[in-house]
Design an enzyme around this catalytic site. Structure first.
Site: not given
Ligand code: PAF
Length: 283
Positions: A32, A35-37, A61, A156, A190
């Site tokens: 999914a 832009e962040g990825h 997880q 994380q 999300r």
């Protein structure tokens, strides 16, 4: 674009690549893609000859079965998004659960010097055992020089740095800034599941963090925390799970401020049944 569904084929492709002396960057994702990825992938391409992007919704997880089922799975759109960045310098690894776990879908139990007990670890039981298990396995398969993680999941990121230190994994973990929508909402897979109403309310999370940062310049962590909790009570569409000001290195909640330390403020909040997290550096 090359898409591998199988770790053996991926490994032999990457071995050949490495034998020419080329460096490999790695961006692990659950798909999914937004832009962040893509910003992580672009950073990887600046530093390496090839970037491997894994797309795998890791079952171990998730502490909530419903969340796992509803997690968006959009492989075709993800591949198109990656192709818009590069068709030749990115390869995708999109395994099935069996390719990673065989028929034993369980996580290893980790101790990350206590980092795993704070915040997300306290509210999502077993979450960081699942993250540690999958990231360690993916590092062993891909064997990258560099791996890129967003600071949105700051806890994380710290835990993965600790993982590489504890297990002497030969990979440099690079933290990258949070990518935000124009209204400040931190990008997250999300977000696509938010209703129009909840999407409109969600930027309140970052606005509150920004104000908390200003207040932390003059007030104690306790006063700032009380102010944030009160502000959320007045926002009916968002349900605050926690607001914590923590030491950047230990992630332990701050008791007394010290000029020698750096701090970050962390929020987890529900917008309907969608859980959102965000954080900000305070000093
Ligand atoms: O941040 C994520 O998307 C996941 O936790 C990760 C690192 C890909 C492991 O499944």
């Amino acid at each position: 674009m090359k898409i591998f569904l199988n770790k053996t084929e991926l490994s032999s492709y990457l071995e050949e690549f490495k034998s020419k002396g080329d460096s490999i960057g790695f961006v692990p994702t659950m798909g999914a893609l937004h832009e962040g990825h893509l910003s992580l992938v672009k950073k990887g391409l600046e530093d390496n000859n090839l970037v491997v992007v894994s797309i795998f919704v890791n079952p171990t997880q998730f502490d909530n079965g419903e969340d796992l089922i509803k997690y968006p799975r959009t492989l075709d759109a993800d591949v198109r998004a990656l192709e818009s960045v590069s068709k030749t310098k990115i390869v995708v690894y999109a395994p099935a659960v069996e390719d990673i776990y065989g028929n034993n879908v369980t996580s290893q139990a980790f101790s990350f010097d206590g980092l795993e007990h704070e915040m997300e670890g306290a509210f999502r039981k077993g979450h960081f055992d699942g993250v540690g298990t999958i990231v360690k396995r993916l590092f062993e398969i891909v064997k990258p020089e560099y791996a890129y993680f967003g600071e949105k999941d700051f806890q994380q990121l710290q835990i993965i740095k600790k993982l590489t230190e504890l297990y002497n994994l030969p990979v440099k973990v690079v933290g990258c800034p949070i990518h935000r929508a124009d209204d400040g909402l931190a990008m997250s897979s999300r977000n696509t599941r938010l209703t129009t109403e909840h999407r409109a309310a969600a930027p309140f999370i970052f606005k509150t963090l920004q104000t908390a940062k200003i207040k932390f310049g003059t007030e104690s962590a306790k006063v700032v925390t009380e102010w944030v909790e009160k502000a959320f009570k007045e926002e009916p569409l968002l349900d605050l799970e926690y607001f914590i000001i923590a030491d950047t290195m230990t992630l332990k909640p701050v008791k007394r401020k010290s000029t020698q330390k750096t701090y970050r403020a962390f929020i987890a909040a529900y917008a309907g049944d969608i859980r959102l997290i965000d954080n900000i550096a305070l000093n």
